[in-house]
Write a protein that holds these residues in place. Structure first.
Motif, mmCIF file in Angstrom:
data_model
loop_
_atom_site.group_PDB
_atom_site.id
_atom_site.type_symbol
_atom_site.label_atom_id
_atom_site.label_comp_id
_atom_site.label_asym_id
_atom_site.label_seq_id
_atom_site.Cartn_x
_atom_site.Cartn_y
_atom_site.Cartn_z
ATOM 1 N N ARG A 82 -2.932 17.034 -2.903
ATOM 2 C CA ARG A 82 -1.813 17.923 -2.576
ATOM 3 C C ARG A 82 -1.045 17.292 -1.428
ATOM 4 O O ARG A 82 -1.396 16.204 -0.964
ATOM 5 N N ASN A 83 -0.013 17.974 -0.974
ATOM 6 C CA ASN A 83 0.774 17.473 0.147
ATOM 7 C C ASN A 83 0.037 17.736 1.459
ATOM 8 O O ASN A 83 -0.107 18.877 1.884
ATOM 9 N N PHE A 84 -0.457 16.672 2.097
ATOM 10 C CA PHE A 84 -1.166 16.795 3.370
ATOM 11 C C PHE A 84 -0.278 16.428 4.564
ATOM 12 O O PHE A 84 -0.713 16.558 5.699
ATOM 13 N N GLY A 85 0.923 15.964 4.323
ATOM 14 C CA GLY A 85 1.824 15.630 5.418
ATOM 15 C C GLY A 85 1.893 14.131 5.673
ATOM 16 O O GLY A 85 0.995 13.360 5.312
ATOM 17 N N LYS A 86 2.975 13.736 6.334
ATOM 18 C CA LYS A 86 3.221 12.314 6.550
ATOM 19 C C LYS A 86 2.168 11.683 7.450
ATOM 20 O O LYS A 86 1.806 10.516 7.275
ATOM 21 N N GLU A 87 1.656 12.429 8.427
ATOM 22 C CA GLU A 87 0.656 11.859 9.329
ATOM 23 C C GLU A 87 -0.610 11.474 8.572
ATOM 24 O O GLU A 87 -1.192 10.408 8.802
ATOM 25 N N ALA A 88 -1.053 12.325 7.651
ATOM 26 C CA ALA A 88 -2.219 12.002 6.831
ATOM 27 C C ALA A 88 -1.925 10.803 5.931
ATOM 28 O O ALA A 88 -2.790 9.945 5.718
ATOM 29 N N ALA A 89 -0.698 10.733 5.405
ATOM 30 C CA ALA A 89 -0.330 9.606 4.540
ATOM 31 C C ALA A 89 -0.331 8.297 5.326
ATOM 32 O O ALA A 89 -0.785 7.259 4.822
ATOM 33 N N VAL A 147 0.864 -1.179 0.000
ATOM 34 C CA VAL A 147 0.000 0.000 0.000
ATOM 35 C C VAL A 147 0.902 1.232 0.000
ATOM 36 O O VAL A 147 1.544 1.553 0.999
ATOM 37 N N TYR A 148 0.952 1.914 -1.132
ATOM 38 C CA TYR A 148 1.770 3.117 -1.278
ATOM 39 C C TYR A 148 0.866 4.349 -1.250
ATOM 40 O O TYR A 148 -0.178 4.384 -1.916
ATOM 41 N N VAL A 149 1.285 5.359 -0.505
ATOM 42 C CA VAL A 149 0.518 6.600 -0.415
ATOM 43 C C VAL A 149 1.391 7.745 -0.922
ATOM 44 O O VAL A 149 2.413 8.093 -0.312
ATOM 45 N N ASP A 150 1.006 8.297 -2.070
ATOM 46 C CA ASP A 150 1.716 9.429 -2.661
ATOM 47 C C ASP A 150 1.188 10.714 -2.035
ATOM 48 O O ASP A 150 0.059 11.127 -2.288
ATOM 49 N N ASP A 151 2.020 11.352 -1.221
ATOM 50 C CA ASP A 151 1.600 12.530 -0.457
ATOM 51 C C ASP A 151 1.778 13.802 -1.282
ATOM 52 O O ASP A 151 2.505 14.718 -0.898
ATOM 53 N N GLY A 152 1.111 13.843 -2.434
ATOM 54 C CA GLY A 152 1.155 15.043 -3.271
ATOM 55 C C GLY A 152 2.537 15.333 -3.824
ATOM 56 O O GLY A 152 2.958 16.502 -3.854
ATOM 57 N N SER A 153 3.232 14.315 -4.276
ATOM 58 C CA SER A 153 4.598 14.499 -4.797
ATOM 59 C C SER A 153 4.607 15.437 -5.999
ATOM 60 O O SER A 153 3.662 15.477 -6.789
#
Length: 316
Positions: A71-78, A40-46
């Motif tokens: 968009r970039n929501f931050g690592k915690e959201a990811a 499971v990969y989460v792209d944090d708005g790269s």
């Protein structure tokens, strides 16, 4: 046992395919033991072509699931998004830059079979700069005197979680998240082992000094209200000092008569008290701001593209 690998990604175009290949090798070694894997990969708005790389991985490997933020929501959201979309019996949370060695997953599986709900990898500080090591030790010493949980130096997000730990963490719907603290707060039987952190295979860290400072403040403020209590105690102490100083001034005037007040004393007192008041207001404002974000109940993230069930993206 189905093992879900959750890996947040931010501008990891240069390393994500190498990471997947190394984790896939671990999956191949675990398959004869009865353990399967999903990724499971989460792209944090790269801002680079990380999403395109994830789509290529999904085309060639049916076990790959990806979620890409608007968009970039931050690592915690990811991390939260990855945990929500992970369907495994247990979940391994790790970074995609290969600083978390994939070969340690095998060790985690063995410890998980001993009945632990959290198998935590604690990195040593071998090779770190002396200033960074001393700063980290000082931070953890201060924080652990204040927060209601224990944060261990060197322990990060790299860990294996049982399904009941994952469900417990996902059900904590707070907006201001500090996953390291949440993992400690939910509890359950845990064990820790040490490893030496590896260097990044490519790219550069997205963490700046300001980001690390804000992350540290999140850890301090998310699990206690002691700064507010400290502000109250400081205010009471200043009140007592002001009363004693007033009594001393009145007594001196009665004994020696009224003298011209000192300019330096007045300016120093006013400046000091104003600074203390601003600090108190800042502490109160920080907690008030967190309440402000909580009551809005905005979603933690918005999804731009995914190859998994979109219904999970609508959970606030």
């Amino acid at each position: 046992m189905l093992i879900s690998i959750v890996a947040p990604c931010y501008n990891e175009e240069d390393v994500i395919e190498l990471f997947h290949d190394q984790v896939q090798q671990v999956a191949d070694r675990l398959l004869p033991l009865g353990h399967d894997m999903e990724f499971v990969y989460v792209d944090d708005g790269s801002r680079d072509r990380t999403l395109a790389a994830l789509q290529r991985l999904a085309d060639r490997d049916a076990r790959v699931r990806y979620v890409s933020f608007s968009r970039n929501f931050g690592k915690e959201a990811a991390l939260l998004a990855g945990l929500r979309h992970a369907s495994g019996d247990c979940v391994v949370v790790m970074d995609a830059d290969l600083q978390h060695p994939p070969e340690l997953i095998t060790r985690m599986v063995k410890l998980r079979e001993d009945g632990y709900d959290q198998v935590i990898a604690r990195r040593t500080r071998t090779g770190d700069r002396m200033t960074r090591t001393l700063t980290a030790r000082l931070y953890y010493r201060i924080v652990n005197r204040l927060v209601d949980i224990e944060l261990v130096d060197g322990v990060g997000d790299f860990r294996m979680l049982s399904r009941r730990v994952v469900d417990a963490v996902v059900n904590l719907s707070e907006y201001n998240r500090f996953s390291k603290g949440l993992f400690a707060w939910v509890g359950f039987p845990s064990t820790t082992f040490e490893y030496e952190n590896a260097a990044r295979e490519a790219g550069r860290s997205s963490w700046s000094f300001r980001g690390l400072l804000n992350y540290g403040l999140d850890g301090l403020l998310s699990f206690n209200n002691r700064p507010l209590r400290a502000a109250l105690h400081l205010g009471m102490g200043l009140l007592v000092c002001a009363g004693l100083y007033t009594a001393w001034i009145v007594g001196a005037a009665l004994v020696n008569g009224v003298q011209t007040p000192g300019y330096v004393t007045i300016i120093t007192a006013l400046t000091g008290l104003a600074g203390v008041q601003m600090i108190m207001l800042g502490v109160i404002g920080e907690y008030t701001g967190r309440i402000y974000y909580e009551v809005k109940r905005r979603p933690h993230f918005l999804v731009k593209a995914t190859n998994v069930d979109r219904a999970k993206d609508l959970i606030p």
